[in-house]
Scaffold this motif. Structure first.
Motif, mmCIF file in Angstrom:
data_model
loop_
_atom_site.group_PDB
_atom_site.id
_atom_site.type_symbol
_atom_site.label_atom_id
_atom_site.label_comp_id
_atom_site.label_asym_id
_atom_site.label_seq_id
_atom_site.Cartn_x
_atom_site.Cartn_y
_atom_site.Cartn_z
ATOM 1 N N UNK A 1 -30.539 24.451 29.528
ATOM 2 C CA UNK A 1 -29.937 23.720 30.628
ATOM 3 C C UNK A 1 -30.947 23.139 31.592
ATOM 4 N N UNK A 2 -30.450 22.827 32.799
ATOM 5 C CA UNK A 2 -31.290 22.213 33.831
ATOM 6 C C UNK A 2 -30.890 22.755 35.196
ATOM 7 N N UNK A 3 -31.775 22.560 36.189
ATOM 8 C CA UNK A 3 -31.509 23.063 37.529
ATOM 9 C C UNK A 3 -32.301 22.295 38.572
ATOM 10 N N UNK A 4 -31.854 22.400 39.822
ATOM 11 C CA UNK A 4 -32.546 21.810 40.964
ATOM 12 C C UNK A 4 -32.047 22.525 42.215
ATOM 13 N N UNK A 5 -32.671 22.243 43.343
ATOM 14 C CA UNK A 5 -32.206 22.844 44.586
ATOM 15 C C UNK A 5 -33.251 22.830 45.668
ATOM 16 N N UNK A 6 -33.044 23.686 46.654
ATOM 17 C CA UNK A 6 -33.973 23.879 47.763
ATOM 18 C C UNK A 6 -33.981 25.366 48.067
ATOM 19 N N UNK A 7 -35.123 26.005 47.867
ATOM 20 C CA UNK A 7 -35.263 27.436 48.130
ATOM 21 C C UNK A 7 -35.881 27.585 49.508
ATOM 22 N N UNK A 8 -35.470 28.625 50.237
ATOM 23 C CA UNK A 8 -35.898 28.771 51.628
ATOM 24 C C UNK A 8 -36.493 30.151 51.895
ATOM 25 N N UNK B 1 -36.518 32.626 55.226
ATOM 26 C CA UNK B 1 -35.857 32.750 56.523
ATOM 27 C C UNK B 1 -36.314 34.010 57.251
ATOM 28 N N UNK B 2 -36.163 33.970 58.550
ATOM 29 C CA UNK B 2 -36.372 35.135 59.401
ATOM 30 C C UNK B 2 -35.203 35.149 60.376
ATOM 31 N N UNK B 3 -34.288 36.078 60.153
ATOM 32 C CA UNK B 3 -33.074 36.088 60.976
ATOM 33 C C UNK B 3 -32.278 34.821 60.732
ATOM 34 N N UNK B 4 -31.967 34.098 61.780
ATOM 35 C CA UNK B 4 -31.226 32.845 61.660
ATOM 36 C C UNK B 4 -32.136 31.629 61.585
ATOM 37 N N UNK B 5 -33.445 31.826 61.553
ATOM 38 C CA UNK B 5 -34.404 30.723 61.538
ATOM 39 C C UNK B 5 -34.931 30.469 60.130
ATOM 40 N N UNK B 6 -34.882 29.207 59.706
ATOM 41 C CA UNK B 6 -35.463 28.807 58.435
ATOM 42 C C UNK B 6 -36.934 28.513 58.669
ATOM 43 N N UNK B 7 -37.815 29.256 57.973
ATOM 44 C CA UNK B 7 -39.258 29.092 58.149
ATOM 45 C C UNK B 7 -39.850 28.051 57.215
ATOM 46 N N UNK B 8 -39.326 27.973 55.989
ATOM 47 C CA UNK B 8 -39.885 27.063 54.989
ATOM 48 C C UNK B 8 -38.791 26.644 54.017
ATOM 49 N N UNK B 9 -38.812 25.383 53.622
ATOM 50 C CA UNK B 9 -37.918 24.850 52.592
ATOM 51 C C UNK B 9 -38.796 24.334 51.454
ATOM 52 N N UNK B 10 -38.532 24.798 50.229
ATOM 53 C CA UNK B 10 -39.300 24.392 49.050
ATOM 54 C C UNK B 10 -38.366 23.647 48.102
ATOM 55 N N UNK B 11 -38.561 22.330 47.936
ATOM 56 C CA UNK B 11 -37.719 21.563 47.002
ATOM 57 C C UNK B 11 -37.996 21.962 45.552
ATOM 58 N N UNK B 12 -36.920 22.116 44.787
ATOM 59 C CA UNK B 12 -36.971 22.442 43.364
ATOM 60 C C UNK B 12 -36.287 21.276 42.644
#
Length: 169
Positions: free
Chosen positions: A137-144, A146-157
């Motif tokens: 198959x195939x896949x994509x997305x955005x992995x993150x 987080x610390x609590x309610x704060x997103x520290x980093x977004x990594x595109x897949x």
């Protein structure tokens, strides 16, 4: 026929016979996972899948040794995972995506899973072929991260593709 011609035909047959499923053993000769992570093309050297939690959950993993790996788990409650499209945004089975890389003695972990407070995380999976012994198959997305309610980093897949055997537990 000359020896050169026989050798050439033998090499040609060998070259084009190495990329298929062995029907007698159920093994997949060509296994792969390729993906673009944060804009960088990755080819994972070890790829496998397995049924977990009584056989309904499917876990697909690609790794480059112990320094880098990506796992996608589809958690179906009542039936085995089947062909189809899966997303964090739908009411289908829960999913979890994890990407981990170790560099300079530091490990970066980013994830995608439903029900978080990070609106940026996303995971889309399409299983085009699956049976008891192989999946593709195939896949994509955005992995993150987080610390609590704060997103520290977004990594595109992006452009993820895989094909592998499903190992018995």
């Amino acid at each position: 026929m000359t020896k050169k011609m026989i050798l050439a035909l033998s090499l040609f047959a060998l070259l084009f016979s190495g990329c298929k499923k062995d029907e007698a053993t159920g093994t997949v000769d060509t296994m792969y996972m390729s993906v673009k992570i944060d804009g960088i093309e990755k080819q994972f050297s070890a790829v496998n899948a397995r049924w977990v939690d009584g056989g309904n959950f499917l876990e697909i993993t690609g790794s480059n040794g112990s320094m880098e790996w990506l796992t996608i788990t589809v958690m179906s409650e009542n039936t085995r995972v089947s062909n189809g499209r899966y997303s964090l945004d739908t009411s289908g089975p829960n999913m979890l995506g994890i990407y981990a890389v170790t560099k300079d003695n530091q490990q970066l972990n980013v994830t995608a899973t439903g029900g978080t407070h990070a609106p940026e995380d996303a995971l889309n999976l399409e299983i085009t072929r699956i049976n008891n012994s192989s999946v593709e198959g195939s896949f994509s997305g955005a992995f993150v991260s987080v610390e609590g309610l704060n997103t520290l980093k977004v990594v595109p897949i992006a452009n993820g593709k895989f094909k592998t055997e499903i190992k018995a537990n």
